[in-house]
Design a protein around this motif. Structure first.
Motif, short mmCIF file in Angstrom:
data_model
loop_
_atom_site.label_atom_id
_atom_site.label_comp_id
_atom_site.label_asym_id
_atom_site.label_seq_id
_atom_site.Cartn_x
_atom_site.Cartn_y
_atom_site.Cartn_z
N THR A 138 0.82 -1.22 0.00
CA THR A 138 0.00 0.00 0.00
C THR A 138 0.85 1.26 0.00
N ASP A 141 3.83 2.66 -5.58
CA ASP A 141 3.16 2.43 -6.85
C ASP A 141 4.10 1.91 -7.92
N ASN A 142 5.38 1.82 -7.61
CA ASN A 142 6.39 1.37 -8.56
C ASN A 142 6.17 -0.10 -8.90
N GLN A 160 -3.52 -7.20 -10.16
CA GLN A 160 -4.25 -5.97 -10.42
C GLN A 160 -5.49 -5.85 -9.54
N GLN A 179 2.63 -5.99 -9.47
CA GLN A 179 3.69 -5.32 -8.71
C GLN A 179 4.44 -6.37 -7.91
#
Length: 243
Positions: A138, A141-142, A160, A179
């Motif tokens: 959380t 965002d990388n 996603q 991610q």
């Protein structure tokens, strides 16, 4: 682009030299170092010099900080403190200046690099659980968040839809909707009872994450630790095996 990620070398030049040979064979484009370059091992100067020369991005870990400026961080392990006193005597003022110039966090569009807990660098929390991984995802965002400190190779994947899972694999092919939170393992002091040096390669073109394990002369590295008068525990850890 092929990016090699090294962490927790801990003054083990024998492991590092074997990893260097593997790096040449893999034709990597960049090398990231995630800290704890020194302490525990018998060749801190040689390892530090190699990192200065060969790594594109370098951040510092708590052992690097403690050796160069012990007022900045607290180590509670008496063996680590004894090793740090010895390591300090092997380095010079230029080495200390270099270590003190390093950050404990680095970011670019696809990558975040840190030594320890990525959400709050400097807490030296061991991020190994799925629960902790969910919370840490959380905070960025990388595409990739890369960390060390655990001395383990760990791969967490966030889909996603927000689902987070751990993947226990040597390699993983990824897509653009995921991610990743990855502990690169340890070059010089693995703690998973596999004595081989560990590091990570990320191929952004082939979309491949690969955990590498490399054989090296463990007995020589352990012998050098003992001959230097460093705590025996760091020699014994090198030789631990599963089973």
């Amino acid at each position: 682009m092929r990016i090699a990620v090294l962490s927790d070398i801990h003054g083990n030049i024998h492991a590092l030299e074997s990893v260097e040979k593997d790096l040449r064979e893999r034709n990597v484009d960049r090398i990231f170092c995630l800290g704890d370059i020194i302490n525990f091992g018998a060749h801190p100067k040689a390892v530090l010099d190699w990192v200065k020369t060969n790594c594109d991005i370098v951040i510092k870990g708590e052992n690097d900080i403690f050796v160069a400026d012990p007022g900045e961080v607290v180590l509670s392990n008496p063996f680590a403190i004894k090793a740090a006193d010895w390591t300090y005597d092997q380095l010079d003022s230029g080495d200390f200046e270099y270590i003190n110039s390093l950050e404990n966090f680095y970011e670019e569009p696809e990558f975040i690099l840190t030594h320890d807990e990525p959400s709050i660098p400097g807490t030296y929390h061991f991020l190994t659980s799925l629960r902790d991984a969910r919370e840490t995802f959380t905070c960025f965002d990388n595409l990739f968040c890369l960390y060390g400190h655990t001395h383990l190779q760990i791969l967490f994947v966030k889909e996603q839809d927000g689902t987070v899972r751990a993947e226990k694999v040597d390699s993983y092919r990824f897509n653009g909707s995921q991610q990743f939170l990855i502990s690169a393992g340890s070059v010089g002091q693995p703690r998973d009872k596999d004595p081989r040096a560990g590091y990570l390669i990320i191929d952004t073109e082939d979309r491949l994450i690969q955990f590498r394990r490399i054989e090296y002369d463990v007995e020589k590295a352990a012998s050098d630790i003992l001959n230097a008068g460093l705590p025996e525990v760091f020699a014994h850890i090198l030789k631990m095996r599963k089973g």
